[in-house]
Motif scaffolding. Structure first.
Motif, mmCIF file in Angstrom:
data_model
loop_
_atom_site.group_PDB
_atom_site.id
_atom_site.type_symbol
_atom_site.label_atom_id
_atom_site.label_comp_id
_atom_site.label_asym_id
_atom_site.label_seq_id
_atom_site.Cartn_x
_atom_site.Cartn_y
_atom_site.Cartn_z
ATOM 1 N N ILE A 97 0.868 -1.176 0.000
ATOM 2 C CA ILE A 97 0.000 0.000 0.000
ATOM 3 C C ILE A 97 0.908 1.229 0.000
ATOM 4 C CG2 ILE A 97 -1.857 1.237 1.126
ATOM 5 C CD1 ILE A 97 -2.707 -1.542 0.319
ATOM 6 N N THR A 98 0.786 2.062 -1.003
ATOM 7 C CA THR A 98 1.624 3.255 -1.115
ATOM 8 C C THR A 98 0.971 4.399 -0.352
ATOM 9 O OG1 THR A 98 2.437 2.549 -3.286
ATOM 10 C CG2 THR A 98 2.715 4.865 -2.711
ATOM 11 N N CYS A 99 1.696 4.957 0.624
ATOM 12 C CA CYS A 99 1.182 6.029 1.468
ATOM 13 C C CYS A 99 2.096 7.250 1.356
ATOM 14 C CB CYS A 99 1.107 5.593 2.933
ATOM 15 S SG CYS A 99 0.088 4.127 3.219
ATOM 16 N N ALA A 100 1.505 8.408 1.147
ATOM 17 C CA ALA A 100 2.284 9.642 1.034
ATOM 18 C C ALA A 100 2.886 10.006 2.387
ATOM 19 C CB ALA A 100 1.410 10.778 0.523
ATOM 20 N N GLU A 101 4.082 10.560 2.349
ATOM 21 C CA GLU A 101 4.752 11.003 3.578
ATOM 22 C C GLU A 101 3.953 12.100 4.280
ATOM 23 O OE1 GLU A 101 7.315 9.833 5.031
ATOM 24 O OE2 GLU A 101 8.764 9.004 3.619
ATOM 25 N N SER A 102 3.071 12.770 3.530
ATOM 26 C CA SER A 102 2.290 13.867 4.101
ATOM 27 C C SER A 102 1.280 13.394 5.132
ATOM 28 C CB SER A 102 1.537 14.612 2.985
ATOM 29 O OG SER A 102 2.406 15.031 1.961
ATOM 30 N N TRP A 103 0.965 12.089 5.115
ATOM 31 C CA TRP A 103 -0.069 11.567 6.001
ATOM 32 C C TRP A 103 0.494 10.449 6.880
ATOM 33 C CZ3 TRP A 103 -2.922 15.408 4.939
ATOM 34 C CH2 TRP A 103 -3.184 15.805 3.639
ATOM 35 N N PRO A 104 1.304 10.771 7.882
ATOM 36 C CA PRO A 104 1.886 9.723 8.735
ATOM 37 C C PRO A 104 0.840 8.953 9.529
ATOM 38 C CG PRO A 104 2.311 11.920 9.646
ATOM 39 C CD PRO A 104 1.765 12.125 8.273
ATOM 40 N N GLY A 105 -0.259 9.611 9.904
ATOM 41 C CA GLY A 105 -1.315 8.912 10.634
ATOM 42 C C GLY A 105 -1.972 7.846 9.783
ATOM 43 N N LEU A 106 -2.189 8.147 8.498
ATOM 44 C CA LEU A 106 -2.745 7.166 7.568
ATOM 45 C C LEU A 106 -1.810 5.966 7.449
ATOM 46 C CD1 LEU A 106 -4.237 8.071 4.081
ATOM 47 C CD2 LEU A 106 -2.902 6.012 4.430
#
Length: 262
Positions: A97-106
């Motif tokens: 799952i690719t998660c943006a660094e902008s959303w650490p909580g996600l």
């Protein structure tokens, strides 16, 4: 490794089974020591003699209890930013799952869901430019994500299995939350109105979900319908890829159960 040929490999395996040391087999057959070790490992694994972690139970194959709420959330993430890949025929497949660094909580929520769904497997994060891939390796990924297949998601049918639909029906908000956290957003729109001869600016929150797959958008809107959420298509440049939730009562429900990325 296959460049050495099946005959060489079979001969090496025979020698290893006879008790010949790895180094002696490597010298005798002019094969790298690491390759011999790999062949020995694979042979022992096929015969059930490989040491290490025991067989990991699968909810579909072995009847292990599945953490349904985390799975519903993870399924939503998978339909958006998820991918199952194989690096070679001998590697265990991985869910990424690719998660943006902008959303650490996600990213934390994604990892927590993975650990709940795959309690016996290791979860890791791989840094990429501007993002991180949250990954788990399991031989049973295809059991839990039967929608996997060749090509892009929007180029093939995406239909839930009956057992998946039952989980989504039981945990609809988790599914919606996963979809929004992957391919959605909460924004603040604004407009102007004439009030008493004066133009005033008004702001209001809005949820968007954007996905090229007709099937995935339909799964999203069907679930919104069951939750009583009012939505509309928001066509851009002739493409109906955007689903908008802007009615005040519906946004309030989305805020209570989904919320903005963080």
């Amino acid at each position: 490794m296959n460049a050495h040929g099946t005959k060489v490999r079979n001969k090496a395996v025979t020698l290893l089974r006879d008790g010949v040391k790895n180094a002696d087999v490597a010298r005798k057959l002019a094969v790298p020591l690491g390759t011999v070790g790999y062949w020995k490992h694979m042979d022992r694994a096929k015969r059930g003699e490989c040491p290490g972690r025991p067989h990991t139970a699968c909810p579909r194959c072995d009847g292990r209890q599945l953490a349904e709420a985390p799975y519903s959330y993870l399924l939503g993430l998978y339909f958006g930013d998820g991918h199952i890949s194989h690096y070679s025929a001998h590697r265990v497949p991985n869910l990424m799952i690719t998660c943006a660094e902008s959303w650490p909580g996600l990213m934390d929520d994604c990892e927590t869901a993975m650990r709940a769904v795959f309690p016996e497997n290791s979860v890791c994060r791989v840094r990429r430019s501007g993002c991180r891939n949250v990954k788990v390796y399991s031989k049973h990924l295809h059991c839990l994500f039967p929608q996997h297949g060749p090509g892009r998601k929007h180029e093939r049918r995406i239909v839930l299995e009956p057992w998946q639909q039952a989980i989504v029906d039981a945990h609809p908000w988790e599914f919606v939350r996963g979809l929004v956290h992957s391919d959605g957003c909460r924004i603040t729109n604004w407009t102007t109105r004439m009030v008493g001869g004066e133009r005033k600016r008004y702001e209001y929150p809005r949820y968007f979900f954007t996905n090229v797959s007709d099937d995935i958008r339909r799964l999203y809107t069907d679930t919104l319908d069951t939750l009583g959420i009012e939505w509309t298509h928001c066509t851009r440049h002739g493409n109906p890829y955007n689903i908008s939730v802007a009615r005040k009562a519906s946004v309030a429900l989305m805020d209570a159960h989904v919320g903005a990325k963080y």
